[in-house]
Design a protein around this motif. Structure first.
Motif, short mmCIF file in Angstrom:
data_model
loop_
_atom_site.label_atom_id
_atom_site.label_comp_id
_atom_site.label_asym_id
_atom_site.label_seq_id
_atom_site.Cartn_x
_atom_site.Cartn_y
_atom_site.Cartn_z
N UNK A 1 16.73 25.01 -13.90
CA UNK A 1 15.90 24.50 -12.82
C UNK A 1 14.68 25.42 -12.62
N UNK A 2 14.95 26.71 -12.57
CA UNK A 2 13.87 27.68 -12.37
C UNK A 2 12.89 27.62 -13.55
N UNK A 3 13.41 27.49 -14.75
CA UNK A 3 12.53 27.38 -15.93
C UNK A 3 11.61 26.17 -15.81
N UNK A 4 12.18 25.04 -15.45
CA UNK A 4 11.38 23.82 -15.29
C UNK A 4 10.32 24.00 -14.20
N UNK A 5 10.73 24.53 -13.05
CA UNK A 5 9.78 24.72 -11.95
C UNK A 5 8.67 25.69 -12.35
N UNK A 6 9.05 26.76 -13.00
CA UNK A 6 8.06 27.77 -13.42
C UNK A 6 7.07 27.19 -14.41
N UNK B 1 15.40 36.08 -14.77
CA UNK B 1 14.30 36.70 -15.51
C UNK B 1 14.71 37.02 -16.95
N UNK B 2 15.94 37.45 -17.15
CA UNK B 2 16.42 37.70 -18.51
C UNK B 2 16.46 36.39 -19.30
N UNK B 3 16.91 35.31 -18.66
CA UNK B 3 16.95 34.00 -19.30
C UNK B 3 15.55 33.53 -19.68
N UNK B 4 14.58 33.78 -18.81
CA UNK B 4 13.20 33.36 -19.06
C UNK B 4 12.43 34.36 -19.92
N UNK B 5 13.07 35.50 -20.20
CA UNK B 5 12.44 36.59 -20.95
C UNK B 5 11.18 37.11 -20.24
N UNK C 1 16.19 25.74 -6.07
CA UNK C 1 17.20 25.27 -7.01
C UNK C 1 18.58 25.25 -6.40
N UNK C 2 18.93 26.30 -5.67
CA UNK C 2 20.24 26.34 -5.02
C UNK C 2 20.37 25.21 -4.01
N UNK C 3 19.32 24.97 -3.24
CA UNK C 3 19.35 23.89 -2.25
C UNK C 3 19.50 22.53 -2.92
N UNK C 4 18.74 22.31 -3.98
CA UNK C 4 18.81 21.01 -4.67
C UNK C 4 20.14 20.81 -5.39
N UNK C 5 20.62 21.83 -6.05
CA UNK C 5 21.91 21.71 -6.75
C UNK C 5 23.03 21.44 -5.74
N UNK C 6 22.97 22.10 -4.59
CA UNK C 6 23.95 21.84 -3.54
C UNK C 6 23.83 20.40 -3.05
N UNK C 7 22.61 19.94 -2.84
CA UNK C 7 22.39 18.57 -2.36
C UNK C 7 22.90 17.55 -3.39
N UNK C 8 22.65 17.78 -4.65
CA UNK C 8 23.02 16.82 -5.70
C UNK C 8 24.50 16.84 -6.04
N UNK C 9 25.15 18.01 -5.90
CA UNK C 9 26.52 18.15 -6.41
C UNK C 9 27.55 18.54 -5.36
N UNK D 1 13.22 17.74 -14.03
CA UNK D 1 14.51 18.40 -14.16
C UNK D 1 15.68 17.46 -13.93
N UNK D 2 15.65 16.75 -12.81
CA UNK D 2 16.82 15.92 -12.46
C UNK D 2 17.11 14.87 -13.52
#
Length: 108
Positions: A67-72, A13-17, A34-42, A79-80
């Motif tokens: 990732x959250x910024x893009x989804x929001x 939230x701080x990052x997204x202001x 995002x956590x699930x996808x980043x884990x899957x990808x990396x 994103x990918x």
């Protein structure tokens, strides 16, 4: 896990202001996704926030925030491809950390 989501929520939230709470549940969902996808990808699983996090955790957290910024913003499908270089960097770092850890274990 839930406490970690709450800790990440404040960082994201701080990052997204974002200062209001009306979208917290949506943002929590984006964090989980995002956590699930980043884990899957990396292969990265050790997400963390705070002052004493590793370089790999910093890289993963930076990807998660974006990732959250893009989804929001409704652009999650981009994103990918937009962050492919950073995803590959994190993949490499995860492998590098794993090799170093195994080398340390064999030397003990």
């Amino acid at each position: 896990m839930e406490q970690f989501i709450e800790d990440v929520l404040s960082v994201v939230k701080a990052h997204l202001k974002v200062t209001f709470t009306g979208q917290d549940n949506d943002i929590r969902g984006h964090i989980r996704s995002g956590m699930a996808n980043i884990t899957k990808w990396t292969g990265f699983r050790d997400f963390a926030v705070g002052a004493d996090i590793t370089d790999t955790q910093v890289m993963a957290l930076a990807l998660l925030k974006e990732y959250v910024r893009y989804r929001r913003d409704g652009a999650g499908y981009l994103f990918r491809s937009d962050y492919l270089s950073e995803i590959y960097d994190l993949q490499f770092k995860v492998v590098e950390d794993s090799v170093k850890k195994k080398a340390q274990q064999t030397n003990i």
